[in-house]
Design an enzyme around this catalytic site. Structure first.
Site, PDB file in Angstrom:
ATOM      1  N   PRO A   1     -38.437   9.276  -8.528  1.00  0.00           N
ATOM      2  CA  PRO A   1     -37.059   9.636  -8.902  1.00  0.00           C
ATOM      3  C   PRO A   1     -36.907   9.783 -10.415  1.00  0.00           C
ATOM      4  CG  PRO A   1     -37.101   7.609  -7.561  1.00  0.00           C
ATOM      5  CD  PRO A   1     -38.518   7.969  -7.847  1.00  0.00           C
TER       6      PRO A   1
ATOM      7  N   GLU B   1     -42.686  -0.952  -4.973  1.00  0.00           N
ATOM      8  CA  GLU B   1     -41.595  -0.768  -5.946  1.00  0.00           C
ATOM      9  C   GLU B   1     -41.944   0.308  -6.972  1.00  0.00           C
ATOM     10  OE1 GLU B   1     -38.864  -2.472  -4.980  1.00  0.00           O
ATOM     11  OE2 GLU B   1     -40.324  -3.051  -3.450  1.00  0.00           O
TER      12      GLU B   1
ATOM     13  N   ARG C   1     -44.275  28.322   1.431  1.00  0.00           N
ATOM     14  CA  ARG C   1     -43.513  29.465   1.951  1.00  0.00           C
ATOM     15  C   ARG C   1     -43.514  30.649   0.987  1.00  0.00           C
ATOM     16  NH1 ARG C   1     -38.446  29.761   0.123  1.00  0.00           N
ATOM     17  NH2 ARG C   1     -37.486  30.677   1.959  1.00  0.00           N
TER      18      ARG C   1
ATOM     19  N   ASP D   1     -33.438  34.742   0.023  1.00  0.00           N
ATOM     20  CA  ASP D   1     -32.734  33.492   0.295  1.00  0.00           C
ATOM     21  C   ASP D   1     -32.087  32.914  -0.951  1.00  0.00           C
ATOM     22  OD1 ASP D   1     -35.841  31.796   0.791  1.00  0.00           O
ATOM     23  OD2 ASP D   1     -34.762  32.161  -1.055  1.00  0.00           O
TER      24      ASP D   1
HETATM   25  C1  JF5 Z   1     -40.843   6.491  -4.993  1.00  0.00           C
HETATM   26  C2  JF5 Z   1     -40.919   4.513  -6.912  1.00  0.00           C
HETATM   27  C3  JF5 Z   1     -41.741   6.593  -6.035  1.00  0.00           C
HETATM   28  O1  JF5 Z   1     -38.142   8.005  -4.029  1.00  0.00           O
HETATM   29  C4  JF5 Z   1     -38.867   8.892  -4.429  1.00  0.00           C
HETATM   30  C5  JF5 Z   1     -38.295  10.179  -4.899  1.00  0.00           C
HETATM   31  C6  JF5 Z   1     -36.946  10.506  -4.954  1.00  0.00           C
HETATM   32  N1  JF5 Z   1     -36.875  11.740  -5.468  1.00  0.00           N
HETATM   33  N2  JF5 Z   1     -38.061  12.173  -5.731  1.00  0.00           N
HETATM   34  C7  JF5 Z   1     -38.977  11.267  -5.405  1.00  0.00           C
HETATM   35  O2  JF5 Z   1     -40.241   8.768  -4.453  1.00  0.00           O
HETATM   36  C8  JF5 Z   1     -40.796   7.562  -3.966  1.00  0.00           C
HETATM   37  C9  JF5 Z   1     -39.956   5.435  -4.923  1.00  0.00           C
HETATM   38  C10 JF5 Z   1     -39.999   4.438  -5.871  1.00  0.00           C
HETATM   39  C11 JF5 Z   1     -41.791   5.591  -7.001  1.00  0.00           C
END
Ligand code: JF5
Length: 241
Positions: free
Chosen positions: A86, A113, A150, A165
């Site tokens: 994220p 985590e 795609r 699209d």
């Molecule tokens: C992840 C720590 C990676 O949650 C995600 C994610 C959300 N948007 N893009 C990727 O990836 C998993 C969670 C916590 C690192």
């Protein structure tokens, strides 16, 4: 040929996705290649330990950099090593288009985590698929696979369909209709059954602009609009008053 290697602690989560539907077909037909590697296979200790307690304390576990970096280095050479997080660069269609031109993408999915921050030095980029937190990067890795695959010629039936699209023209899609002509009192817009291709095209453009204005007005700031678009937008504006 575009080739993906997904690094994950849960290879069986990825496998079925690559065997079904259009993506499965693309793999079968040799248009793309998708390999999945279990990060745990890169441990060297008796317990096959991939995670450990965070330095400084706190809840949860952190993936060890030595294991993850061994897994990455075993996939080289690669054009991109992408960590899904994220905290990464937001995935947008222009980045999808750029990644689709590469030959080998390595997608690194974390669990727990997070991953030891030193791994950042061994990836080419960090990508986020949106402002939410998943339980692991697998779904985000698959989103990149789907979005890029795609764009590979031959993967979609109709070579025109991805050009048309929503995000390839920067607006949301126009509304689509199929049979029946009336469903629970809801009629298909007459223009679509008129056979007048010019009017259909104008109606679709107007409805795409309408949806974008209503739902994602910020997209209109970055898309290039023609004189005609501006006229259609002005008409929508008058309707709105
Ligand atoms: C992840 C720590 C990676 O949650 C995600 C994610 C959300 N948007 N893009 C990727 O990836 C998993 C969670 C916590 C690192």
């Amino acid at each position: 040929m575009l080739r993906y290697t997904v690094l994950t602690l849960f290879p069986r989560l990825i496998q079925p996705w690559t065997e079904e539907a259009l993506l499965g077909k693309a793999v079968q037909r040799g248009l793309i290649r998708l390999d999945v590697r279990d990060i745990r296979d890169y441990t060297r200790d008796r317990h096959r330990q991939v995670d450990d307690y965070p330095y400084g304390g706190g809840a949860g576990m952190v993936m060890r950099p030595d294991v993850v970096v061994e897994a990455i280095e075993d996939q080289l050479p690669a054009d991109e090593i992408i960590l899904l997080t994220p905290a990464g660069e937001p995935l947008k269609q222009p980045l999808v288009e750029e990644l689709a031109t590469r030959e080998h993408l390595v997608l690194v999915s974390g669990r727990y985590e997070g991953i030891d921050a030193r791994v950042e030095r061994f990836v080419t980029r960090e990508v986020s698929i949106g402002d939410f937190v998943l339980m692991g990067g697998e779904l985000a890795a698959l989103a990149i696979v789907e979005a890029t695959a795609r764009l590979v010629p031959g993967v979609l039936g109709d070579p025109e369909s991805h050009q048309l699209d929503s995000f390839s023209w920067g607006l949301l899609d126009y509304p689509q209709y199929t049979r029946p002509p009336e469903f629970r009192g809801l009629k298909v817009p007459e223009v679509l059954t008129s056979g007048h291709h010019g009017k259909v095209a104008e109606w679709r453009r107007r409805e795409a602009l309408r949806r974008t204005l209503e739902r994602r007005p910020e997209l209109l700031e970055v898309v290039s609009l023609t004189e005609k678009d501006l006229r259609l937008l002005a008409e929508l504006d008058e309707e709105g008053e």
